[in-house]
Design a protein around this motif. Structure first.
Motif, PDB file in Angstrom:
ATOM      1  N   PHE A  44      40.676  95.333 -18.434  1.00  0.00           N
ATOM      2  CA  PHE A  44      41.149  96.888 -17.689  1.00  0.00           C
ATOM      3  C   PHE A  44      41.419  96.928 -16.784  1.00  0.00           C
ATOM      4  CE2 PHE A  44      37.141  95.607 -18.873  1.00  0.00           C
ATOM      5  CZ  PHE A  44      36.165  96.372 -17.719  1.00  0.00           C
ATOM      6  N   ARG A  45      41.958  98.174 -16.378  1.00  0.00           N
ATOM      7  CA  ARG A  45      41.806  98.536 -14.868  1.00  0.00           C
ATOM      8  C   ARG A  45      40.970  99.509 -14.580  1.00  0.00           C
ATOM      9  NH1 ARG A  45      47.283  98.889 -13.206  1.00  0.00           N
ATOM     10  NH2 ARG A  45      47.448  96.990 -12.999  1.00  0.00           N
ATOM     11  N   ASP A  67      42.370 102.564 -15.733  1.00  0.00           N
ATOM     12  CA  ASP A  67      41.522 102.432 -16.721  1.00  0.00           C
ATOM     13  C   ASP A  67      39.775 104.293 -17.237  1.00  0.00           C
ATOM     14  OD1 ASP A  67      42.687 102.124 -18.849  1.00  0.00           O
ATOM     15  OD2 ASP A  67      42.544  99.720 -17.512  1.00  0.00           O
ATOM     16  N   ALA A  68      39.274 103.261 -15.419  1.00  0.00           N
ATOM     17  CA  ALA A  68      38.135 104.478 -15.250  1.00  0.00           C
ATOM     18  C   ALA A  68      37.954 104.346 -13.471  1.00  0.00           C
ATOM     19  CB  ALA A  68      37.116 103.765 -16.272  1.00  0.00           C
ATOM     20  N   ALA A  96      41.799 109.388 -14.433  1.00  0.00           N
ATOM     21  CA  ALA A  96      41.635 108.342 -15.915  1.00  0.00           C
ATOM     22  C   ALA A  96      39.306 109.181 -15.578  1.00  0.00           C
ATOM     23  CB  ALA A  96      40.956 106.882 -15.588  1.00  0.00           C
ATOM     24  N   LEU A 134      35.190 102.703 -22.176  1.00  0.00           N
ATOM     25  CA  LEU A 134      36.930 102.380 -23.011  1.00  0.00           C
ATOM     26  C   LEU A 134      36.434 102.786 -23.986  1.00  0.00           C
ATOM     27  CD1 LEU A 134      38.102 100.327 -19.718  1.00  0.00           C
ATOM     28  CD2 LEU A 134      38.193 102.423 -19.939  1.00  0.00           C
ATOM     29  N   ASP A 245      41.223  95.034 -11.258  1.00  0.00           N
ATOM     30  CA  ASP A 245      41.324  94.379 -12.670  1.00  0.00           C
ATOM     31  C   ASP A 245      40.600  93.249 -13.687  1.00  0.00           C
ATOM     32  OD1 ASP A 245      44.613  95.516 -13.399  1.00  0.00           O
ATOM     33  OD2 ASP A 245      44.882  94.156 -10.965  1.00  0.00           O
TER      34      ASP A 245
END
Length: 253
Positions: A44-45, A67-68, A96, A134, A245
């Motif tokens: 995820f990033r 992603d967050a 996000a 997530l 990342d």
């Protein structure tokens, strides 16, 4: 004498102008890290930003998918209009899900006012607690309140964290890191607050310059921060935010 006075004044004015412009030259820092995991997780990033203070975020701050978003405190401070803070939250939450921890200046605008904004924009406020990240049960984000006291806040924050969980930890100040290193509680720790010293003379500053580093306990990121406090000036500690990342450490899969 007049010549030297005039020259000194011009040099000082030029330096101040340089530091003022430097404070507005904000860099996106990119990192790739691998975290140990007993159960695995999907890569995820995240975007990590702290110490926004009086700054207005640009609409195009988040230039690629994340992603967050984690806000590491000092989203605002005394005198900042709530409308500006609302605009900043709108920009971040449109990118996000956002997770937030309290900094030392945030409550200056009124905790009730700020909590209303957080609720309106669906921001997850980490009040000495852990949350699933997530939709991955063994991936947790943990945050603590700057003004809560003692190691009890750490125990409370980690009370729902399992032994096999991979943990991202956010604190406004990096001073708390030392309590977590010895127990290996967190795999990735993030903080701001120090502004990297904000104004440095070569290697010397009130605080260490921000950095991402790997230790025996995991990764530690201390950011120079996005905005400034007291004086809108920077020298030797560039303003920054971070896009990270995150991958599982395949050796432990």
């Amino acid at each position: 004498m007049k010549y030297f006075f005039g020259t000194g004044f011009a040099a000082t004015a030029a330096l101040l102008l340089f530091m003022y412009r430097n404070a507005g030259n904000i860099k996106e820092k990119n990192h790739v890290i691998r975290l140990d995991t007993a159960t695995g997780f999907k890569p995820f990033r995240i975007l990590f930003i702290a110490d926004i203070h009086r700054k207005k975020l640009p609409e195009a701050l988040v230039s690629r998918p994340v992603d967050a978003v984690i806000i590491g405190g000092d989203l605002t401070e005394r005198g900042v209009p709530l409308r500006r803070t609302a605009d900043n939250l709108r920009i971040l939450t449109s990118a996000a899900p956002v997770y937030y921890i309290w900094g030392n200046n945030d409550r200056e605008v009124g905790e009730r006012n700020l909590r209303k904004l957080m609720k309106h924009f669906g921001v997850h406020v980490l009040d000495n607690q852990a949350m699933e990240l997530l939709g991955q049960p063994n991936l947790k984000v943990v945050g603590i309140d700057y003004f809560s006291r003692g190691e009890a806040k750490i125990e409370k924050a980690f009370s729902t964290v399992g032994e096999d969980d991979t943990v991202l930890f956010a604190s406004h100040t990096p001073a708390i890191f030392k309590y977590l290193r010895k127990d290996g509680k967190a795999d990735f720790m993030m903080a701001g607050h120090t502004h990297g010293g904000q104004i440095r003379l070569g290697r010397f500053g009130l605080y260490d310059k921000g950095s991402m580093k790997r230790t025996d306990a995991g990764y530690e990121l201390v950011t120079n921060g996005y905005g400034t406090t007291s004086l809108p000036l920077r020298l030797g500690a560039e303003a920054e935010y971070h896009v990270i990342d995150v991958y599982p450490n395949e050796k432990l899969q």
